[in-house]
Design a protein around this motif. Structure first.
Motif, PDB file in Angstrom:
ATOM      1  N   ARG A  58       0.839  -1.200   0.000  1.00 31.38           N
ATOM      2  CA  ARG A  58       0.000   0.000   0.000  1.00 31.38           C
ATOM      3  C   ARG A  58       0.871   1.245   0.000  1.00 31.38           C
ATOM      4  N   PRO A  59       0.412   2.326  -0.608  1.00 31.43           N
ATOM      5  CA  PRO A  59       1.169   3.582  -0.585  1.00 31.43           C
ATOM      6  C   PRO A  59       1.116   4.221   0.791  1.00 31.43           C
ATOM      7  N   ASN A  60       2.236   4.793   1.207  1.00 31.33           N
ATOM      8  CA  ASN A  60       2.301   5.454   2.509  1.00 31.33           C
ATOM      9  C   ASN A  60       2.713   6.922   2.417  1.00 31.33           C
ATOM     10  N   ASN A  61       3.269   7.330   1.280  1.00 33.97           N
ATOM     11  CA  ASN A  61       3.704   8.715   1.137  1.00 33.97           C
ATOM     12  C   ASN A  61       3.673   9.114  -0.335  1.00 33.97           C
ATOM     13  N   GLN A  62       4.052  10.354  -0.601  1.00 35.63           N
ATOM     14  CA  GLN A  62       4.000  10.885  -1.956  1.00 35.63           C
ATOM     15  C   GLN A  62       4.955  10.179  -2.903  1.00 35.63           C
ATOM     16  N   MET A  63       6.013   9.553  -2.361  1.00 34.48           N
ATOM     17  CA  MET A  63       6.990   8.867  -3.199  1.00 34.48           C
ATOM     18  C   MET A  63       6.475   7.521  -3.687  1.00 34.48           C
ATOM     19  N   ASP A  64       5.402   7.024  -3.084  1.00 35.91           N
ATOM     20  CA  ASP A  64       4.878   5.709  -3.439  1.00 35.91           C
ATOM     21  C   ASP A  64       3.982   5.790  -4.669  1.00 35.91           C
ATOM     22  N   THR A  65       4.601   6.034  -5.811  1.00 33.80           N
ATOM     23  CA  THR A  65       3.874   6.043  -7.079  1.00 33.80           C
ATOM     24  C   THR A  65       3.615   4.594  -7.498  1.00 33.80           C
ATOM     25  N   PRO A  66       2.696   4.361  -8.423  1.00 32.34           N
ATOM     26  CA  PRO A  66       2.456   2.994  -8.892  1.00 32.34           C
ATOM     27  C   PRO A  66       3.732   2.310  -9.385  1.00 32.34           C
ATOM     28  N   HIS A  67       4.563   3.054 -10.118  1.00 30.25           N
ATOM     29  CA  HIS A  67       5.805   2.464 -10.632  1.00 30.25           C
ATOM     30  C   HIS A  67       6.759   2.124  -9.500  1.00 30.25           C
ATOM     31  N   HIS A  68       6.842   3.002  -8.512  1.00 30.12           N
ATOM     32  CA  HIS A  68       7.741   2.764  -7.374  1.00 30.12           C
ATOM     33  C   HIS A  68       7.316   1.528  -6.594  1.00 30.12           C
ATOM     34  N   LEU A  69       6.036   1.398  -6.319  1.00 31.15           N
ATOM     35  CA  LEU A  69       5.534   0.248  -5.578  1.00 31.15           C
ATOM     36  C   LEU A  69       5.712  -1.041  -6.381  1.00 31.15           C
ATOM     37  N   SER A  70       5.412  -0.984  -7.670  1.00 27.56           N
ATOM     38  CA  SER A  70       5.558  -2.162  -8.520  1.00 27.56           C
ATOM     39  C   SER A  70       7.008  -2.613  -8.582  1.00 27.56           C
ATOM     40  N   SER A  71       7.899  -1.651  -8.721  1.00 29.11           N
ATOM     41  CA  SER A  71       9.325  -1.956  -8.803  1.00 29.11           C
ATOM     42  C   SER A  71       9.825  -2.622  -7.527  1.00 29.11           C
ATOM     43  N   GLN A  72       9.355  -2.157  -6.386  1.00 29.50           N
ATOM     44  CA  GLN A  72       9.756  -2.749  -5.112  1.00 29.50           C
ATOM     45  C   GLN A  72       9.299  -4.204  -5.020  1.00 29.50           C
ATOM     46  N   LEU A  73       8.072  -4.465  -5.429  1.00 28.44           N
ATOM     47  CA  LEU A  73       7.542  -5.822  -5.359  1.00 28.44           C
ATOM     48  C   LEU A  73       8.281  -6.759  -6.311  1.00 28.44           C
ATOM     49  N   ILE A  74       8.537  -6.286  -7.522  1.00 22.47           N
ATOM     50  CA  ILE A  74       9.230  -7.105  -8.517  1.00 22.47           C
ATOM     51  C   ILE A  74      10.650  -7.430  -8.065  1.00 22.47           C
ATOM     52  N   GLU A  75      11.295  -6.466  -7.426  1.00 19.72           N
ATOM     53  CA  GLU A  75      12.649  -6.712  -6.915  1.00 19.72           C
ATOM     54  C   GLU A  75      12.630  -7.808  -5.853  1.00 19.72           C
ATOM     55  N   GLN A  76      11.621  -7.785  -4.990  1.00 15.36           N
ATOM     56  CA  GLN A  76      11.507  -8.815  -3.963  1.00 15.36           C
ATOM     57  C   GLN A  76      11.298 -10.196  -4.593  1.00 15.36           C
ATOM     58  N   VAL A  77      10.483 -10.248  -5.640  1.00 17.58           N
ATOM     59  CA  VAL A  77      10.261 -11.518  -6.331  1.00 17.58           C
ATOM     60  C   VAL A  77      11.561 -12.036  -6.927  1.00 17.58           C
ATOM     61  N   ALA A  78      12.300 -11.134  -7.571  1.00 18.85           N
ATOM     62  CA  ALA A  78      13.556 -11.517  -8.219  1.00 18.85           C
ATOM     63  C   ALA A  78      14.571 -12.089  -7.234  1.00 18.85           C
ATOM     64  N   LYS A  79      14.492 -11.673  -5.986  1.00 20.04           N
ATOM     65  CA  LYS A  79      15.436 -12.140  -4.970  1.00 20.04           C
ATOM     66  C   LYS A  79      15.039 -13.482  -4.364  1.00 20.04           C
ATOM     67  N   HIS A  80      13.805 -13.912  -4.621  1.00 22.10           N
ATOM     68  CA  HIS A  80      13.319 -15.097  -3.918  1.00 22.10           C
ATOM     69  C   HIS A  80      12.748 -16.163  -4.853  1.00 22.10           C
ATOM     70  N   LEU A  81      13.261 -16.230  -6.066  1.00 21.67           N
ATOM     71  CA  LEU A  81      12.873 -17.322  -6.948  1.00 21.67           C
ATOM     72  C   LEU A  81      13.378 -18.634  -6.350  1.00 21.67           C
ATOM     73  N   PRO A  82      12.702 -19.742  -6.604  1.00 21.14           N
ATOM     74  CA  PRO A  82      13.082 -21.000  -5.961  1.00 21.14           C
ATOM     75  C   PRO A  82      14.431 -21.573  -6.407  1.00 21.14           C
ATOM     76  N   TYR A  83      15.102 -20.910  -7.339  1.00 17.46           N
ATOM     77  CA  TYR A  83      16.409 -21.386  -7.804  1.00 17.46           C
ATOM     78  C   TYR A  83      17.561 -20.864  -6.948  1.00 17.46           C
ATOM     79  N   ARG A  84      17.268 -20.061  -5.980  1.00 12.34           N
ATOM     80  CA  ARG A  84      18.323 -19.422  -5.189  1.00 12.34           C
ATOM     81  C   ARG A  84      19.245 -20.471  -4.555  1.00 12.34           C
ATOM     82  N   THR A  85      20.542 -20.254  -4.709  1.00 11.91           N
ATOM     83  CA  THR A  85      21.530 -21.202  -4.175  1.00 11.91           C
ATOM     84  C   THR A  85      22.119 -20.731  -2.862  1.00 11.91           C
ATOM     85  N   LYS A  86      22.089 -19.401  -2.639  1.00 10.08           N
ATOM     86  CA  LYS A  86      22.646 -18.891  -1.370  1.00 10.08           C
ATOM     87  C   LYS A  86      22.124 -17.500  -1.113  1.00 10.08           C
TER      88      LYS A  86
END
Length: 217
Positions: free
Chosen positions: A189-217
């Motif tokens: 959810r947005p909490n401040n003026q910096m939380d634009t749709p692109h900013h929020l989407s980018s944050q979520l996508i980055e989290q997904v990229a870090k936690h794909l099931p192929y992670r080795t370490k």
């Protein structure tokens, strides 16, 4: 000197509430077959995301004739590009020992075969993976609801509706079987003026990229 007493339990409660409102994660799904097929995956493609804005003006209400608006089209390709960029960083850091097909190559193959962005969500993912020459595909969608109210709070912060925010659901499909091997859902959810749709989407996508099931370490 006046003594100020701090209610620790209240502070903890506030911090927890802020954390929960900032980002909520659903439990990941992982197929029992993933461990068996994981080693057969050497190259993965990331598909353009299926993006939907609340009350988009250019989207037909007829589900058989969906058409992306310009805004959705741009967001779809941006999300795909960001996902590729983030996973590429994870590969460089040694967290993944697999290859990801360049998103420009993925999009060219899709375009050459007449597959439009708005059609990808309804396509058989095994067929798309084989068309792209990869062992698995990552398919994601974004639901964006940002309807900021004009009035401001006493702290001069923007006021949002209760259901405002961005949610992404990302899935991994095996090319050989077409089975969905893994999925995750993230919302914020947005909490401040910096939380634009692109900013929020980018944050979520980055989290997904870090936690794909192929992670080795």
């Amino acid at each position: 000197m006046k003594t100020i007493r701090i209610n620790k339990s209240l502070i903890v409660g506030v911090l927890v509430a802020v954390m929960l409102s900032a980002c909520a994660t659903s439990k990941d799904f992982l197929s029992e077959n993933f461990a068996r097929v994981r080693n057969t995956h050497q190259r993965i493609a990331i598909l353009p995301f299926d993006v939907q804005f609340e009350n988009p003006s250019n989207r037909s209400t007829d589900n058989t004739n969906l058409k992306f608006s310009k805004q959705e089209r741009e967001a779809s390709l941006d999300a795909q590009k960001e996902m590729f960029t983030y996973v590429a960083r994870q590969v460089q850091k040694g967290h993944y020992e697999i290859a990801f097909q360049d998103f420009t190559r993925t999009n060219k193959v899709l375009s050459d075969n007449g597959i439009k962005l708005e059609d990808i969500a309804r396509q058989n993912k095994a067929d798309i993976a084989k068309l792209l020459g990869v062992d698995a595909v990552i398919s994601g969608d974004l639901a964006i609801r940002i309807t900021q109210i004009d009035r401001r709070s006493p702290q001069m912060l923007p006021v949002y509706r209760n259901n405002d925010g961005v949610e992404t659901n990302v899935k991994l499909f095996d090319a050989a079987s077409g089975e969905m091997l893994w999925s995750t859902t993230l919302s914020q959810r947005p909490n401040n003026q910096m939380d634009t749709p692109h900013h929020l989407s980018s944050q979520l996508i980055e989290q997904v990229a870090k936690h794909l099931p192929y992670r080795t370490k």
